[in-house]
Motif scaffolding. Structure first.
Motif, mmCIF file in Angstrom:
data_model
loop_
_atom_site.group_PDB
_atom_site.id
_atom_site.type_symbol
_atom_site.label_atom_id
_atom_site.label_comp_id
_atom_site.label_asym_id
_atom_site.label_seq_id
_atom_site.Cartn_x
_atom_site.Cartn_y
_atom_site.Cartn_z
ATOM 1 N N ARG A 44 0.692 -1.141 0.146
ATOM 2 C CA ARG A 44 0.083 -0.114 -0.068
ATOM 3 C C ARG A 44 0.971 1.290 -0.007
ATOM 4 N NH1 ARG A 44 1.234 -0.230 4.326
ATOM 5 N NH2 ARG A 44 0.654 -0.150 6.404
ATOM 6 N N PHE A 236 -3.696 -9.175 -1.906
ATOM 7 C CA PHE A 236 -3.943 -8.077 -2.589
ATOM 8 C C PHE A 236 -4.645 -6.927 -1.778
ATOM 9 C CE2 PHE A 236 -7.672 -10.698 -3.559
ATOM 10 C CZ PHE A 236 -8.822 -9.932 -3.508
ATOM 11 N N GLU A 237 -4.603 -5.871 -2.160
ATOM 12 C CA GLU A 237 -4.970 -4.587 -1.385
ATOM 13 C C GLU A 237 -6.104 -4.059 -2.103
ATOM 14 O OE1 GLU A 237 -2.927 -0.466 0.078
ATOM 15 O OE2 GLU A 237 -2.452 -1.194 -1.870
ATOM 16 N N LEU A 238 -7.163 -3.536 -1.201
ATOM 17 C CA LEU A 238 -8.517 -2.822 -1.558
ATOM 18 C C LEU A 238 -8.366 -1.493 -1.066
ATOM 19 C CD1 LEU A 238 -11.266 -5.403 -1.115
ATOM 20 C CD2 LEU A 238 -9.983 -4.875 -3.319
ATOM 21 N N THR A 299 -6.915 1.372 4.080
ATOM 22 C CA THR A 299 -6.682 0.216 3.069
ATOM 23 C C THR A 299 -7.172 -1.339 3.731
ATOM 24 O OG1 THR A 299 -4.263 -0.218 3.120
ATOM 25 C CG2 THR A 299 -5.449 1.495 1.354
ATOM 26 N N GLU A 326 -2.685 -11.824 -11.302
ATOM 27 C CA GLU A 326 -3.209 -10.163 -11.460
ATOM 28 C C GLU A 326 -4.055 -9.960 -12.513
ATOM 29 O OE1 GLU A 326 0.854 -8.543 -11.992
ATOM 30 O OE2 GLU A 326 1.092 -7.907 -9.958
ATOM 31 N N LEU A 329 -7.449 -10.567 -10.841
ATOM 32 C CA LEU A 329 -7.951 -9.669 -9.813
ATOM 33 C C LEU A 329 -9.064 -8.933 -10.125
ATOM 34 C CD1 LEU A 329 -4.722 -8.888 -7.628
ATOM 35 C CD2 LEU A 329 -6.831 -10.247 -6.995
ATOM 36 N N PRO A 330 -9.041 -8.039 -11.036
ATOM 37 C CA PRO A 330 -10.000 -7.231 -11.634
ATOM 38 C C PRO A 330 -11.647 -8.218 -11.479
ATOM 39 C CG PRO A 330 -8.365 -6.968 -13.143
ATOM 40 C CD PRO A 330 -8.046 -8.001 -12.346
ATOM 41 N N VAL A 333 -12.298 -8.474 -7.619
ATOM 42 C CA VAL A 333 -12.866 -7.367 -6.906
ATOM 43 C C VAL A 333 -14.623 -7.254 -7.454
ATOM 44 C CG1 VAL A 333 -12.427 -4.818 -6.668
ATOM 45 C CG2 VAL A 333 -10.533 -6.636 -6.649
ATOM 46 N N THR A 347 -11.876 -0.812 -4.497
ATOM 47 C CA THR A 347 -11.390 -0.975 -5.803
ATOM 48 C C THR A 347 -9.810 -1.526 -5.424
ATOM 49 O OG1 THR A 347 -10.309 1.163 -5.391
ATOM 50 C CG2 THR A 347 -12.325 1.264 -6.680
ATOM 51 N N LEU A 348 -9.317 -2.037 -6.619
ATOM 52 C CA LEU A 348 -8.148 -2.741 -6.344
ATOM 53 C C LEU A 348 -6.834 -1.858 -6.500
ATOM 54 C CD1 LEU A 348 -6.389 -5.448 -6.660
ATOM 55 C CD2 LEU A 348 -6.438 -5.324 -8.993
ATOM 56 N N THR A 351 -0.737 -5.182 -5.158
ATOM 57 C CA THR A 351 -0.748 -6.758 -4.829
ATOM 58 C C THR A 351 0.685 -6.601 -3.996
ATOM 59 O OG1 THR A 351 0.551 -7.001 -7.046
ATOM 60 C CG2 THR A 351 -1.676 -7.449 -6.659
#
Length: 635
Positions: A44, A236-238, A299, A326, A329-330, A333, A347-348, A351
């Motif tokens: 992040r 992964f990070e949101l 996050t 990767e 991932l869209p 999410v 939202t993504l 990673t």
């Protein structure tokens, strides 16, 4: 009276929090995450915590101890040794210490608690734990604590950014072991040779020990499972999950009565139905239930996307796994936005720098911790750490939900698990230490690993003081007691214990342990084996072919259990085995034929009639006897 809707309940909670002075306003938009390769900590953007840099110290040509690997286990080992007065060198390939906790984005701790609720993993781990936010933490906080721990030790030198390394060894003399005498490493294109009488391998995959010639098994091959072992994960990070949204997620889980998961102010887990509902674009990926960890900048880190078929030893394979994850991932999410309350605006954002590899090499040491040791709550005279985390075996192939083999109350890890066969002056700590693959499902967790790291660093100091090697220390009761005394003085709290196991006294315990050791029996978080219940036909249909495969039964044809929608009987089992031996008779004839050849003439098999229903425990015992008969030449 009409029942209030869940979101009406949520509105009441929001108003209550606001009245109590809690802030639920959406925070300012988080800066867009940069590609992970440009970051040094977590996955992040920079948060409110400034990570203390590691103090640079001049590197000498020799040290009393070298530790390779800056994961938490390596930090614990290096700090422990330095505190005992050893000149210590810690080598790591990253620019931030903490390994999977920082670069891997794993911000939740798998804790081990004792029967009384006490934390079992103490010493340096507890010192670290008390400086972070709890069992779910901010990765920058963790990095800062690790850096401050090493900076506080003037006898500890840390070299980061190492690109390669290999052990220095002396060949074994007749009847002896190969001696590890130091490490050659490369940084910034420059090779450096450093000598040390003691070395600790704290790399995730025990790369140094492997290069030195230590023996290993791979993945789950020790019981006949796949060599690649459990799935890898890309954390992964949101962004876009405000305090309001997080509260909405918590309430959603609360209103499910704990059936779908649990959440607090920093972490959440649950929504197992996502595994069933999500259809990945890539067939080598799978979404499991969510593990969410909230960071100080708002996050959220997500541990949920499993990647199969990764060769841990290949950089290309790891990078290909990352690319596939990767690309998926869209879609992941978007699925979360549609199906998880509170994540509607997520939202993504990034990673993790490192792929989370759960399982790779398993050292063959002076002792291998077994699944029976873990689940039967065994103690050892050379105990150097305790654990109790459930035996969590993650999926090994798409469509596999994974399993919890059982939940120990408390078990000890012996010092011998750190000592590789065939090598002197080297210890291995972390998930690749000498654990059978099923036992590794519990012992692999970081808190246990940090305790083993502390034990290894302390053992190096004791061994040097006494002029002995690690193997000699491991087999000296006096020196083991001295090591434990040193660790207890550091707060480890290592004392003998005695606890019953869940199978103690049961007539079918031996058969259950046999199948459990092959990964074919699981009892879940409550250790419910159901040994006195009837076994469904469908269960035997799955179990028997796997048993025959993993034990390499000498059969003429595959065993087969036929679906008849009735209670499973002794004759059903006998007929299935008889088919595998190449004979096709009636169930009654199959029983008599096998008895005439010496199988099931006494005990459980001797008293059962061919049409008698059989319990799960009876089947386990009968299968153990069949295995002994088949592999003993009875067939």
């Amino acid at each position: 009276m009409r029942r209030a809707s869940p979101w009406a309940t949520l509105t009441v909670l929001v108003v209550t929090v606001a009245l109590l002075g809690g802030s639920l306003a959406a925070p300012a938009a988080c800066r867009r995450a940069q590609p992970y390769a440009s970051r040094s900590v977590g996955c992040r953007p920079a948060g409110p915590i400034a990570v203390t840099p590691v103090v640079a110290r001049e590197v000498a040509g020799s040290y009393e101890l070298i530790v390779v690997g800056g994961d938490p286990e390596g930090v614990a080992a290096a700090v422990a040794a330095a505190r005992q007065g050893l000149s210590t060198l810690l080598l790591d390939g990253r620019d931030t210490l903490g390994g999977l906790m920082t670069a891997g984005g794993l911000n939740s701790l798998d804790m081990s608690y004792g029967p009384g609720g006490e934390i079992l993993t103490r010493g340096i781990f507890l010192e670290f734990y008390r400086q972070i936010e709890g069992d779910s933490f901010d990765t920058r906080t963790a990095a800062d604590v690790f850096h401050r721990l090493v900076n506080a030790e003037p006898r500890l030198t840390v070299v980061q950014g190492v690109t390669s390394f290999c052990p220095l060894v002396e060949p074994a003399e007749a009847g002896g072991a190969v001696r590890v005498t130091g490490v050659v490493y490369v940084k910034d294109g420059v090779e450096r040779r450093v000598l040390a009488p003691m070395v600790i391998d704290a790399t995730q995959d025990a790369d140094l020990a492997y290069a030195a010639g230590a023996p290993f098994t791979l993945g789950q091959e020790d019981f006949g499972g796949p060599a690649q072992g459990m799935a890898a994960t890309l954390v992964f990070e949101l962004s876009g999950v405000t305090s309001y949204h997080w509260l909405k997620l918590r309430v959603s889980l609360l209103l499910q009565g704990g059936r779908r998961g649990w959440a607090n102010a920093r972490s959440a887990w649950g929504f197992p139905e996502l595994l069933v509902d999500y259809r990945p674009r890539d067939p080598c990926l799978q979404l499991r239930g969510l593990n969410l960890g909230r960071q100080n900048d708002g996050t959220v880190l997500v541990n949920a996307l499993q990647v199969f078929g990764v060769d841990f030893s290949s950089v290309d394979s790891r990078e290909e796994a990352r690319r596939r994850a990767e690309a998926e991932l869209p879609h992941v999410v978007e699925h979360l936005r549609r199906h998880v309350p509170g994540l509607e605006r997520a939202t993504l954002a990034g990673t993790a720098a490192e792929l989370y590899i759960r399982e790779s090499r398993h050292l063959v040491g002076e002792y291998r911790l077994t699944i029976d040791d873990v689940l039967e709550n065994r103690d050892f005279a050379d105990r150097v750490a305790f654990g109790s985390y459930p035996v969590d075996i993650q999926a090994v192939r798409p469509g596999d939900p994974g399993t919890v083999v059982g939940a120990p109350a408390k078990y000890a890890v012996p010092f011998r698990c750190l000592v590789p066969l065939g090598l002197e002056n080297l210890l291995v700590v972390g998930r690749s230490a000498s654990f059978d693959s099923l036992a590794h499902g519990s012992a692999r967790v970081i808190p246990v690993g940090m305790c083993l790291g502390q034990a290894a660093g302390t053992a190096a100091a004791l061994a040097l003081q006494e002029g002995v090697g690690f193997r000699e220390l491991a087999y000296s009761p006096h020196l083991v007691e001295e090591l434990q005394a040193w660790l207890n003085a550091q707060g480890a709290d290592l004392h003998p214990f005695s606890l019953p196991g869940p199978l103690d006294g049961h007539p079918h315990a031996e058969g259950t342990r046999f199948l459990r050791g092959l990964g074919l029996v699981a009892a879940g978080y409550r250790n419910r084996y159901g040994l006195d219940e009837k076994m469904p036909e469908s269960e035997l249909m799955s179990l028997l072919p796997l048993l025959a495969e993993r034990r390499r039964w000498p059969l003429a044809r595959p065993v087969a259990v036929f679906w008849e929608a009735n209670d499973l009987t002794f004759g059903d089992l006998a007929y299935a085995l008889h088919v595998g031996l190449g004979d096709v008779e009636t169930k009654a004839a199959a029983v008599e034929s096998l008895r005439s050849k010496g199988l099931w003439v006494g005990g459980v098999g001797g008293r059962l009639g061919w049409n008698d229903p059989v319990s799960r425990g009876e089947v386990y015992t009968l299968l153990l006897e069949a295995d002994q008969w088949l592999l003993g030449g009875g067939a």
